[in-house]
Design an enzyme around this catalytic site. Structure first.
Site, PDB file in Angstrom:
ATOM      1  NE  ARG A 198      -2.506   1.278   3.603  1.00 41.09           N
ATOM      2  CZ  ARG A 198      -3.366   1.087   4.642  1.00 41.09           C
ATOM      3  NH1 ARG A 198      -4.548   0.747   4.505  1.00 41.09           N
ATOM      4  NH2 ARG A 198      -2.582   1.374   5.654  1.00 41.09           N
TER       5      ARG A 198
ATOM      6  CE  LYS B  56      -2.223   4.855   7.110  1.00 44.80           C
ATOM      7  NZ  LYS B  56      -3.313   5.592   7.730  1.00 44.80           N
TER       8      LYS B  56
ATOM      9  CD  GLU C 283     -11.838   6.733   5.086  1.00 43.56           C
ATOM     10  OE1 GLU C 283     -11.150   5.780   5.467  1.00 43.56           O
ATOM     11  OE2 GLU C 283     -11.326   7.611   4.471  1.00 43.56           O
TER      12      GLU C 283
END
Ligand code: PMP
Length: 288
Positions: A50, A149, A182
């Site tokens: 990721r 992220k 989220e």
């Protein structure tokens, strides 16, 4: 504590990054939050993958290979004698100058902090959380995709602050269409009539590693699961609800915007998935 920065270890006092690093000046960089359990790093490969995907999305070339980063994470844990804890892995754009353009940032910086974990209070897991929806919507994927992220967490921080003002620990964030995206630092699941639902990542969420583990465990436990857009209504009328994240693990939710979820106690399937999750964290991972 020994902090890894660009191949060397520094004491906490000497662990420093330049004020000209674009990670600091503009939030230009990426990171991972990773957990170690029982002398093993949980889902290490997934976190490193990721990280590299985040880097690719923002055109940042990490100056190390996946193997080298993995080894650096393990080494940081060994140097700090952490066998059970939290790892913060950060890659900044590097030291540049005041302009926005990253042209003058020659080398990205990689730093790693391995800390003993500050666990959430036990009552969150036993009694469940109350959450509210906040006015700040999740960043639109066409502006900066929440799947990256990035170090740019002001959107999440504003949402968190709004939650604190309302007296809750975690918040629901909607996307610009008003659909559930989220939480400020966790993904969302609900159970309704025996089916588990979670919003697709394209709704504007981070592709949580814990979220993926829960989806895998649901398959294993024969709990049918669907990735489907959800409205606030879908949360209000859910039989069960829980949040997932590396720090949070699996936290049941018992109230959303004043509506009691199910019977107001953590649900049975949530408990079952939390137990399965604990089993997974205790018995799998990359040895330190
Ligand atoms: N969403 C956001 C915005 C996050 O920062 C995080 C990580 N704390 C998550 C979801 C959960 O992702 P993971 O399970 O990979 O920790």
């Amino acid at each position: 504590m020994k902090v890894y920065i660009d191949g060397k270890f520094y004491s906490e006092e000497n662990a420093k990054i330049s004020v000209f690093d674009h990670g600091l000046l503009y939030g230009d960089g990426i990171f991972e939050g990773i957990r170690a359990y029982n002398r093993r790093v949980f889902r290490m490969e997934e976190h490193i993958d990721r990280l590299f995907d985040s880097a690719k999305a923002i055109l940042l070339t990490i100056p190390m290979s996946k193997e080298e980063i993995t080894e650096a994470v393990l080494d940081t844990l060994r140097q700090n004698d952490v066998s059970e804890g939290y790892i913060r892995l950060v890659v900044t754009r590097g030291k540049g100058y005041l302009g926005l353009s990253p042209d003058r940032c020659k080398t990205p910086s990689v730093f790693i902090i391995a800390a003993k974990l500050e666990l959430y209070p036990k009552e969150y897991y036993e009694n469940g959380l109350s959450v509210v929806t906040v006015p700040t919507t999740r960043t639109n994927p066409s502006a900066l995709n929440p799947a990256v992220k990035s170090l740019n967490y002001l959107n999440n921080i504003m949402a968190k602050v709004e939650g604190k003002l309302a007296g809750v620990e975690e918040v629901i964030m909607l996307n610009s269409e008003g659909l559930v995206a989220e939480c400020s630092g966790d993904n969302i699941f609900v159970m309704k009539r025996g089916m588990l639902y979670t919003p697709p990542i394209y709704m504007g969420a981070l592709g949580g590693i814990t979220r993926d583990v829960i989806i895998q465990l649901a398959h294993k436990l024969d709990i049918p699961i669907q990735e489907q857009p959800l409205t606030r209504y879908d949360l209000f009328v859910a039989d069960e609800m829980f949040l997932t994240g590396t720090g949070a693990e699996v936290i049941p939710v018992v109230q959303v915007d004043g509506r009691v979820i199910g019977d107001g106690k953590p649900g049975e399937k949530s408990r079952q998935l939390l137990d399965a999750f604990h089993h997974e964290t205790q018995n799998t991972g990359t040895p330190i």
